[in-house]
Structures are given as structure tokens and as C-alpha cells.
Design an enzyme around this catalytic site. Sequence first.
Site, mmCIF file in Angstrom:
data_model
loop_
_atom_site.group_PDB
_atom_site.id
_atom_site.type_symbol
_atom_site.label_atom_id
_atom_site.label_comp_id
_atom_site.label_asym_id
_atom_site.label_seq_id
_atom_site.Cartn_x
_atom_site.Cartn_y
_atom_site.Cartn_z
ATOM 1 N N LYS A 122 0.804 -1.219 0.000
ATOM 2 C CA LYS A 122 0.000 0.000 0.000
ATOM 3 C C LYS A 122 0.833 1.263 0.000
ATOM 4 O O LYS A 122 0.392 2.291 -0.508
ATOM 5 C CB LYS A 122 -0.947 0.019 1.210
ATOM 6 C CG LYS A 122 -2.102 -0.958 1.086
ATOM 7 C CD LYS A 122 -3.225 -0.599 2.043
ATOM 8 C CE LYS A 122 -4.382 -1.564 1.908
ATOM 9 N NZ LYS A 122 -5.429 -1.311 2.918
ATOM 10 N N LYS A 182 -4.857 -10.225 -7.319
ATOM 11 C CA LYS A 182 -6.030 -10.307 -6.456
ATOM 12 C C LYS A 182 -7.112 -9.348 -6.938
ATOM 13 O O LYS A 182 -6.793 -8.246 -7.381
ATOM 14 C CB LYS A 182 -5.576 -9.920 -5.041
ATOM 15 C CG LYS A 182 -6.470 -10.354 -3.917
ATOM 16 C CD LYS A 182 -5.879 -9.961 -2.568
ATOM 17 C CE LYS A 182 -5.761 -8.456 -2.410
ATOM 18 N NZ LYS A 182 -5.370 -8.023 -1.058
ATOM 19 N N LYS A 233 -10.241 -3.292 -5.023
ATOM 20 C CA LYS A 233 -10.913 -2.055 -5.395
ATOM 21 C C LYS A 233 -9.934 -1.059 -5.992
ATOM 22 O O LYS A 233 -10.342 -0.091 -6.614
ATOM 23 C CB LYS A 233 -11.651 -1.454 -4.203
ATOM 24 C CG LYS A 233 -10.752 -1.004 -3.099
ATOM 25 C CD LYS A 233 -11.491 -0.095 -2.126
ATOM 26 C CE LYS A 233 -10.524 0.504 -1.125
ATOM 27 N NZ LYS A 233 -9.792 -0.479 -0.338
HETATM 28 P P1 TYM Z 1 -10.752 -5.203 3.756
HETATM 29 O O1 TYM Z 1 -11.749 -4.159 4.050
HETATM 30 O O2 TYM Z 1 -9.620 -4.885 2.848
HETATM 31 O O3 TYM Z 1 -11.450 -6.487 3.175
HETATM 32 C C1 TYM Z 1 -12.570 -7.048 3.843
HETATM 33 C C2 TYM Z 1 -12.529 -8.556 3.773
HETATM 34 O O4 TYM Z 1 -12.538 -8.986 2.399
HETATM 35 C C3 TYM Z 1 -11.490 -9.920 2.191
HETATM 36 N N1 TYM Z 1 -11.022 -9.805 0.799
HETATM 37 C C4 TYM Z 1 -10.981 -10.815 -0.070
HETATM 38 N N2 TYM Z 1 -11.337 -12.109 0.055
HETATM 39 C C5 TYM Z 1 -11.203 -12.895 -1.045
HETATM 40 N N3 TYM Z 1 -10.721 -12.450 -2.229
HETATM 41 C C6 TYM Z 1 -10.354 -11.160 -2.401
HETATM 42 N N4 TYM Z 1 -9.910 -10.720 -3.576
HETATM 43 C C7 TYM Z 1 -10.480 -10.272 -1.286
HETATM 44 N N5 TYM Z 1 -10.218 -8.956 -1.095
HETATM 45 C C8 TYM Z 1 -10.557 -8.688 0.181
HETATM 46 C C9 TYM Z 1 -10.421 -9.530 3.186
HETATM 47 O O5 TYM Z 1 -9.533 -10.603 3.441
HETATM 48 C C10 TYM Z 1 -11.257 -9.165 4.392
HETATM 49 O O6 TYM Z 1 -11.603 -10.309 5.129
HETATM 50 N N6 TYM Z 1 -7.824 -5.271 7.701
HETATM 51 C C11 TYM Z 1 -9.131 -5.696 7.256
HETATM 52 C C12 TYM Z 1 -10.278 -5.080 8.032
HETATM 53 C C13 TYM Z 1 -10.183 -5.276 9.492
HETATM 54 C C14 TYM Z 1 -10.385 -6.488 10.184
HETATM 55 C C15 TYM Z 1 -10.200 -6.175 11.557
HETATM 56 C C16 TYM Z 1 -10.702 -7.790 9.796
HETATM 57 C C17 TYM Z 1 -9.886 -4.323 10.411
HETATM 58 N N7 TYM Z 1 -9.883 -4.870 11.667
HETATM 59 C C18 TYM Z 1 -10.329 -7.157 12.532
HETATM 60 C C19 TYM Z 1 -10.836 -8.755 10.789
HETATM 61 C C20 TYM Z 1 -10.637 -8.447 12.150
HETATM 62 C C21 TYM Z 1 -9.243 -5.281 5.817
HETATM 63 O O7 TYM Z 1 -8.537 -4.449 5.343
HETATM 64 O O8 TYM Z 1 -10.226 -5.822 5.130
#
Ligand code: TYM
Length: 334
Positions: free
Chosen positions: A112, A196, A199
Site C-alpha cells: 500500500k 487479487k 478495489k
Molecule cells: P478489507 O476491508 O480490505 O477487506 C474485507 C474482507 O474482504 C477480504 N477480501 C478478499 N477475500 C477474497 N478475495 C479477495 N480478492 C479479497 N479482497 C478482500 C479480506 O480478506 C477481508 O476479510 N484489515 C481488514 C479489516 C479489518 C479487520 C479487523 C478484519 C480491520 N480490523 C479485525 C478482521 C478483524 C481489511 O482491510 O479488510
Amino acid sequence: PRRILSGIQASGALHLGNYLGALKRFTALQDTGAPLFVFVADMHAITVWQEPEKLAAQTREIAAAYLAAGLDPAKAVIFPQSAVPAHAELAWIFNCVARLGWLDRMTQFKEKSGKHKERSSVGLYTYPVLQAADILLYKATEVPVGEDQKQHLELTRDIAAKFNNDFGAPGFFPQPEPLIQGPGTRVMSLRDGSAKMSKSDPSDLSRINLTDDADTIAAKIKKAKSDMDVLPDTVEGLDGRPEAKNLVAIYAALSDTTREAVLAEFGGQGFGAFKPKLAELAVTSMAPVTAEMRRLMADPAEIDRALAVGAERAREVAQPVVDEVKKIVGFWQG
Ligand code: TYM
């Protein structure tokens, strides 16, 4: 006791990867008997610039997706992270537990921050520490996430262990288990099977957004990159064919089955036959969710009610934990 927790960032457009890797899994875990906490990570979102006049709407949009995917605010605790101050309090203490060397290894920060590490926010660097606080504040034992969050979960476990050890509080924080299961944990771009789905991909054709209508969903699948070969009969036959592998995995995840079962049905057929079936499946499974999201967002009152109730319940669970942490650390008690 079991406690399940997860979150999604409030940073705009959700896509099929978020749906299959996270959202759909949350709903499946709602009736397992374990309490479920699902929050909107708005504090994580601001680690990169977010327009203040849009942030609350983005938070509501994620909450709408939770409700539309089937989460019931009477069963799951659904809340905005920033409405529970204890997340920030525990994150500060964990900043003093985590080591620089641990954070230096985080691959998501490297991706990032790109070439301009020195211009990234400090928040982006310490992002995984806030994530550890999110999880451990509720003493969560299971965390359903996509594959890309694995390293952050490992860091969370390291922070829990070091806190317990440094402060002589064995077992105070549990070792949370990542739940990374099934064919939907790493959905790839529809234009490039080695990237992957995300967005931040400049091509909108690379992903299916949760705001896309049925025609757009079908068109994107028909245009998805594939190859000229027929589908194999075994999963091993997908090796070296990343786009084919991805489309089969998406089919399996959408229909709650395995890649083996999908190949048992479609092995020997080409993409000319498979893609229309996949498009139909994607539309029938996602269109009701996207339609319900649009309905909810047209009048945010229902979303706001759910978030307010959730925030209240989350604070009730979080406050005693953070109070105890402050005592363990030795802060002055009035
Ligand atoms: P975020 O908002 O980037 O993504 C949310 C969830 O979507 C999953 N994900 C995917 N799964 C499969 N294929 C993909 N291409 C794909 N892109 C995204 C992510 O693995 C995630 O589960 N850091 C986390 C948010 C967060 C969080 C937490 C999660 C903050 N605190 C505590 C669990 C527990 C995040 O950036 O997700």
C-alpha cells in the site's frame, strides 16, 4: 468461550472478493451459537485519505451490505469501529507491545505504501496493531477473513502472547484463530488470474462490484479472461491455468460447493458453455443482495438504528476489557 469477530474497511466499493471471502462467511457463522461481532473499520479507512463528507456514507454502505447479506442486528453486533473508543485506547497500548521489526515484515504496508514509504501516514504503518486491538478487545477466538489477512492475524497472536507474557497475565488474551476456509478466500481479478481482485485495480472490468446491476455482472463475466481449453476433470488439471482456476473457484464459492464438484459437472466443457452458467449463478446469487443494499441506502434510518444498537452493545462488552487492561498495565485508578 467462543467469540467470532470480523470487519471490513469503510473505504468504498465492495466487490465479489469481499463478498465471497468475508460477507457471505459472516452470515454463515451467525447461527453457530457463538456471539458474532461485525464492525465497519472506519478508523482503518482513514489511514489513507477519505473525503470527510463521504466517510459516513461509506460506513453506512458497508453496514447495508452486512444487513443485505443476511446479518440480523438482533443476533450479530454490527457497529462502526469509531463509535467504540476502546479500540483506540487498546491500540495505543498495543503500539507499545508490538515491535518495529514485526511491523517491518508486514507485506500489506509494503504494497500500500508503494515507492513512497516516507509519505505514507503513520497510521498506515501501525494499521495491523489497530486490527489486533479490534480483535482482542472482544477476546475473539475466531476471525473469518480472506487469505490476504493471514499475516495480520499472525501479528495479532504475537501481540496477545507478548502482552500476556510481559504483564504476567497468562491467558488474559486468547490466541485467535483465522477462519480462512473454502474456495472464496482469494478471489482473483477477472482480467488477470495472477492479481487479487481489489478495489484499487484501475480496470472496473477486473471486478464485480456489489453495486453492479444484473446486466453489468453478466457482461463482466462474459468478458472475463479465460483460455481456449476445455475445463479439466480434476483440480490438478487447473494448475498453470490461473484464470480457469479462478472462475471455477468463484462458481464453487457462489454455489457453496467445492471446485471438485464444479469440475465433476463442467469437466470437458469449454468456456463458451461455462461462462453463461457462471454469469447466471452470479446474477441470481448477488442481485438480491445488491438490490437490498440499494433499498437500505435509499433511506439510511434503518441502517443507523442497527448501528446505534450495535455500538451500544459493543461498548458494553469492550469497556470492562479495556478497564482491566489499564489496571494490568498499571495506569492510575481513580
Ligand atoms: P478489507 O476491508 O480490505 O477487506 C474485507 C474482507 O474482504 C477480504 N477480501 C478478499 N477475500 C477474497 N478475495 C479477495 N480478492 C479479497 N479482497 C478482500 C479480506 O480478506 C477481508 O476479510 N484489515 C481488514 C479489516 C479489518 C479487520 C479487523 C478484519 C480491520 N480490523 C479485525 C478482521 C478483524 C481489511 O482491510 O479488510
